[in-house]
Motif scaffolding. Structure first.
Motif, PDB file in Angstrom:
ATOM      1  N   LEU A 111       0.816  -1.215   0.000  1.00  0.00           N
ATOM      2  CA  LEU A 111       0.000   0.000   0.000  1.00  0.00           C
ATOM      3  C   LEU A 111       0.851   1.266   0.000  1.00  0.00           C
ATOM      4  O   LEU A 111       0.306   2.358   0.035  1.00  0.00           O
ATOM      5  CB  LEU A 111      -0.915   0.020   1.237  1.00  0.00           C
ATOM      6  N   ASP A 112       2.166   1.114  -0.025  1.00  0.00           N
ATOM      7  CA  ASP A 112       3.078   2.249   0.102  1.00  0.00           C
ATOM      8  C   ASP A 112       2.767   3.024   1.388  1.00  0.00           C
ATOM      9  O   ASP A 112       2.604   4.249   1.384  1.00  0.00           O
ATOM     10  CB  ASP A 112       2.994   3.172  -1.113  1.00  0.00           C
ATOM     11  N   ILE A 113       2.684   2.297   2.505  1.00  0.00           N
ATOM     12  CA  ILE A 113       2.379   2.920   3.796  1.00  0.00           C
ATOM     13  C   ILE A 113       3.487   3.891   4.175  1.00  0.00           C
ATOM     14  O   ILE A 113       4.665   3.546   4.142  1.00  0.00           O
ATOM     15  CB  ILE A 113       2.208   1.850   4.891  1.00  0.00           C
ATOM     16  N   HIS A 114       3.103   5.101   4.549  1.00  0.00           N
ATOM     17  CA  HIS A 114       4.054   6.102   5.003  1.00  0.00           C
ATOM     18  C   HIS A 114       3.947   6.229   6.526  1.00  0.00           C
ATOM     19  O   HIS A 114       4.342   5.325   7.231  1.00  0.00           O
ATOM     20  CB  HIS A 114       3.824   7.415   4.269  1.00  0.00           C
ATOM     21  N   ASP A 115       3.423   7.320   7.057  1.00  0.00           N
ATOM     22  CA  ASP A 115       3.383   7.495   8.507  1.00  0.00           C
ATOM     23  C   ASP A 115       2.435   6.505   9.175  1.00  0.00           C
ATOM     24  O   ASP A 115       1.400   6.125   8.615  1.00  0.00           O
ATOM     25  CB  ASP A 115       2.958   8.925   8.862  1.00  0.00           C
TER      26      ASP A 115
END
Length: 371
Positions: A111-115
């Protein structure tokens, strides 16, 4: 500068400024940070001799990092991890006073998880997001669940026992939940235990439309009101609510500062010589991660390039400690070699020397705890 040999690789060199290790000792603090470019989680503390302790573990594309009590949450390529410090206060294991053991993994897909952060239960989150309600008191530990920036689907999301994610909120300009990374939403600031502010690189509503607005299309959105509280930013990252101020990294210009919410202005506090991502606070200090910009279209042509040229400076990779009272960069940890980009940074107060258990050796087979 003091050159510190690392346990990670002979190709990596870390150089600490003269007072960096005394500062860690005085603050009774250690730090953690991620580099998705090198696929490493680093834990920085002090040995009993006072020298720097550097511990690393490998996790593919590790990015978002969040510390809460004895827990450490971290996103990776297709999983969200929860580590738990298995040592009791005063307990030591191989000269380490914190051992972070992976306990839970949520398989999310890429999911291209960031923060990443912790908030109230999913049902309460959805109610707050839909009705604009406010929570004035922190939730108890057993009511907390992970919430994360789902960059691919342009939304805030939480974990699910049966699905890749549960969507919780999306910016008002996003018309559809689609795997298109439309605005490159990346940062999340918690306030009163709830998701309150997010950063996005643009207000685009088409697939990867944010790439056309990198220079000045960045914005901050109030999750409760759905209002754009600040626009005109350049690639903003890592919003954090601290001491009644909303701090963030205006990464495209190299400026660390805060948002004047009443006037809708960004107030720069310090210029940082690198592409900023990751911000943690402790006492009167901020710890900011800086990276060497990639030589591609995403990172080229930003105002940061011109500022570095004006100051006759080259972009660096490492950690900067900023004194909030003066805006001065008072300490630093510089990295050269295999690590060129960082993503997130956390402070671990009360921990002198942390380590983590990974999966590359059989050590995890012997780390058995009884509840």
């Amino acid at each position: 500068m003091n050159q510190i040999p690392t346990t990670a690789s002979k190709e990596l060199e870390m150089n600490a400024s003269r007072q960096f290790t005394p500062w860690l000792f005085e603050q009774n603090l250690s730090l953690g940070f991620t580099t998705y470019q090198a696929g490493k989680l680093f834990l920085i503390g002090l040995q009993s001799s006072g020298k720097l302790s550097i511990f690393e573990r490998t996790f593919e594309r590790c990015m978002g990092l969040y510390a809460h009590g004895s827990s450490l949450y971290m996103s990776s390529l297709y999983q969200l991890w929860r580590f738990e410090n298995i040592l009791q206060p005063g307990q030591i294991h191989d000269n380490y006073d914190a051992v972070y053991l992976p306990q839970v993994s949520y398989v999310t897909g890429d999911l291209d998880i960031h923060d990443v952060a912790l908030s109230t239960k999913q049902s309460q989150l959805r109610e707050i997001a839909s009705n604009g309600l406010s929570a004035n008191s922190p939730a108890p530990q057993d009511a907390l669940s992970p919430v994360f920036v789902n960059t691919l689907f342009s939304c805030l999301a939480s974990v699910s026992p049966t699905h890749s994610f549960i969507p919780l909120w999306q910016p008002p300009f996003i018309s559809k939940l689609a795997a298109e990374d439309r605005c490159h939403i990346n940062g999340l600031a918690m306030r009163d235990g709830q998701p309150r502010y997010v950063t996005a690189v643009s207000q685009s509503d088409i697939a990867e439309g944010w790439r056309d607005h990198r220079t000045d299309g960045g914005c901050v959105i109030d999750v409760e009101s759905n209002e754009i509280v600040l626009s005109g930013l350049s690639m903003p990252h890592s919003p954090r609510w601290y001491r009644d101020k909303l701090w963030l990294l205006n990464s495209g210009t190299g400026d660390f500062g805060y948002v004047d919410l009443e006037r809708g202005r960004f107030e720069a506090v310090a210029f940082c010589p690198g592409y900023m991502r990751g911000c943690a606070f402790h006492g009167d200090f901020a710890v900011v991660g800086i990276s060497q910009p990639r030589h591609n279209k995403t990172f080229s042509g930003l105002p940061l390039d011109e500022k570095l040229q004006q100051k006759n400076a080259e972009p660096r990779c490492g950690l900067l400690v900023i004194d909030l009272r003066s805006g001065d960069i008072v300490h630093s940890l510089r990295m050269e070699g295999m690590v060129m980009e960082l993503y997130d940074v956390v402070a671990l107060p009360g921990v002198r020397r942390p380590m983590a258990i990974g999966f590359k050796s059989d050590q995890i087979r012997r780390m058995v705890t009884v509840g």
